[in-house]
Write an enzyme that holds these catalytic residues in place. Structure first.
Site, mmCIF file in Angstrom:
data_model
loop_
_atom_site.group_PDB
_atom_site.id
_atom_site.type_symbol
_atom_site.label_atom_id
_atom_site.label_comp_id
_atom_site.label_asym_id
_atom_site.label_seq_id
_atom_site.Cartn_x
_atom_site.Cartn_y
_atom_site.Cartn_z
ATOM 1 N N SER A 195 0.850 -1.191 0.000
ATOM 2 C CA SER A 195 0.000 0.000 0.000
ATOM 3 C C SER A 195 0.884 1.240 0.000
ATOM 4 O O SER A 195 2.055 1.180 0.401
ATOM 5 C CB SER A 195 -0.890 0.007 1.253
ATOM 6 O OG SER A 195 -1.546 1.255 1.419
ATOM 7 N N TYR A 208 -2.731 -0.407 10.641
ATOM 8 C CA TYR A 208 -2.556 -0.803 9.237
ATOM 9 C C TYR A 208 -1.222 -0.289 8.702
ATOM 10 O O TYR A 208 -0.485 -1.027 8.039
ATOM 11 C CB TYR A 208 -3.714 -0.261 8.408
ATOM 12 C CG TYR A 208 -3.700 -0.696 6.966
ATOM 13 C CD1 TYR A 208 -4.055 -1.993 6.609
ATOM 14 C CD2 TYR A 208 -3.337 0.186 5.950
ATOM 15 C CE1 TYR A 208 -4.043 -2.401 5.272
ATOM 16 C CE2 TYR A 208 -3.335 -0.204 4.623
ATOM 17 C CZ TYR A 208 -3.685 -1.491 4.286
ATOM 18 O OH TYR A 208 -3.668 -1.885 2.979
#
Length: 275
Positions: free
Chosen positions: A133, A146
């Site tokens: 990501s 995250y």
């Protein structure tokens, strides 16, 4: 199976779209899902699908043995994709929330990758593709769990790439920015599980986050569909010299530029506007 690729997190979103696309391209796709009902649904759609829960070591190792039998030990590729986002300010998240985040997003990937590398080495070829990501190299507030899991994936992958140098196995990272998936809905479930909205000093921020996660569609104008991951995934699996990193969406490219050129405090001012 001569062109077998094991893929995780295939029930919806990126994994689902890529599994179907690679199958149409002639890959021997072995999709996997955490929920048995999703396994059955994908089988009904014509995909080879197995059960694999990244938060359960026994499930991972059983799945790898199933793949070994299905492919006669000739697994060519692995797409580590299954993950979820745990929202919340770090000061509000219990340690167990981070443990659960890392169990799926990081430790499960390690167990799975470690288990398939010997097959690839024995076959003299292999590709490992990690779906990371933009939050694997820059951080946003209220995404700490995250962020941490994806930063870990990036460092782990860079290390493994160095250790695989000279071997027949190559590893790449895909770094998407905003992608239209069920990610927000899954994050909302995790949010309610661990965050006490009313007793947090971030109550107003959480209410705004809640509205965003409850929305069916992203409000980010740079959001791309899950299909945008197909081309970089195929390149990473098939190119003679695959890229180390595949950056997808304009925000990822922009943030990579900022990370490289801007002082940390200047970058913080940009990132503080997000979240």
């Amino acid at each position: 199976m001569k062109n077998a690729v094991l893929m995780t997190g295939c029930s919806t979103g990126i994994g689902y779209v890529c599994a179907h696309a690679l199958a149409k391209q002639g890959f021997d796709v072995i999709a996997s899902c955490r929920k048995l009902e999703d396994v059955e649904r994908l089988r009904e759609e014509g995909l080879t699908c197995i059960h694999l829960d990244l938060a359960d070591n026994d499930s991972i190792l059983n799945a790898v043995e199933e793949v070994r039998v299905m492919t006669d030990g000739k697994l060519m590729g692995l797409f580590n994709n299954g993950a979820y986002g745990q929202p919340g300010a770090l000061e509000d998240l219990p340690t167990d929330a981070l443990r659960k985040q890392f169990e799926t997003n990081f430790f499960g990937w390690h167990t799975l990758t470690q288990a398939v590398i010997p097959m690839m080495m024995a076959n003299g070829k292999g590709r490992i593709v990690q779906n990371s990501s933009v939050l694997g190299f820059v951080a946003l507030k209220f995404r700490g769990a995250y962020n941490a899991s994806k930063f870990a994936v990036e460092g782990w992958t860079d290390t493994l790439r160095l250790e695989l140098a000279g071997s027949p196995v190559k590893i790449s990272l895909i770094e998407p920015g905003p992608i239209e998936t069920r990610f927000r809905a899954n994050a909302l479930e995790a949010f309610y599980r661990f965050i006490d909205i009313e007793n947090s000093r971030f109550r107003s921020d959480y209410l705004a986050q809640q509205d965003r996660m409850e929305s069916e569609n992203s409000t980010n104008k740079y959001t791309l569909p899950s299909e945008s991951i197909i081309a970089p995934l195929i390149h990473a699996l098939t190119a003679e010299d695959p890229k180390v990193r595949y950056r997808v969406t304009k925000p990822t490219h922009y943030m990579a530029w900022c990370k490289r050129l801007l002082p940390s405090k200047t970058l913080d001012k940009i990132l503080a506007k997000g979240g």
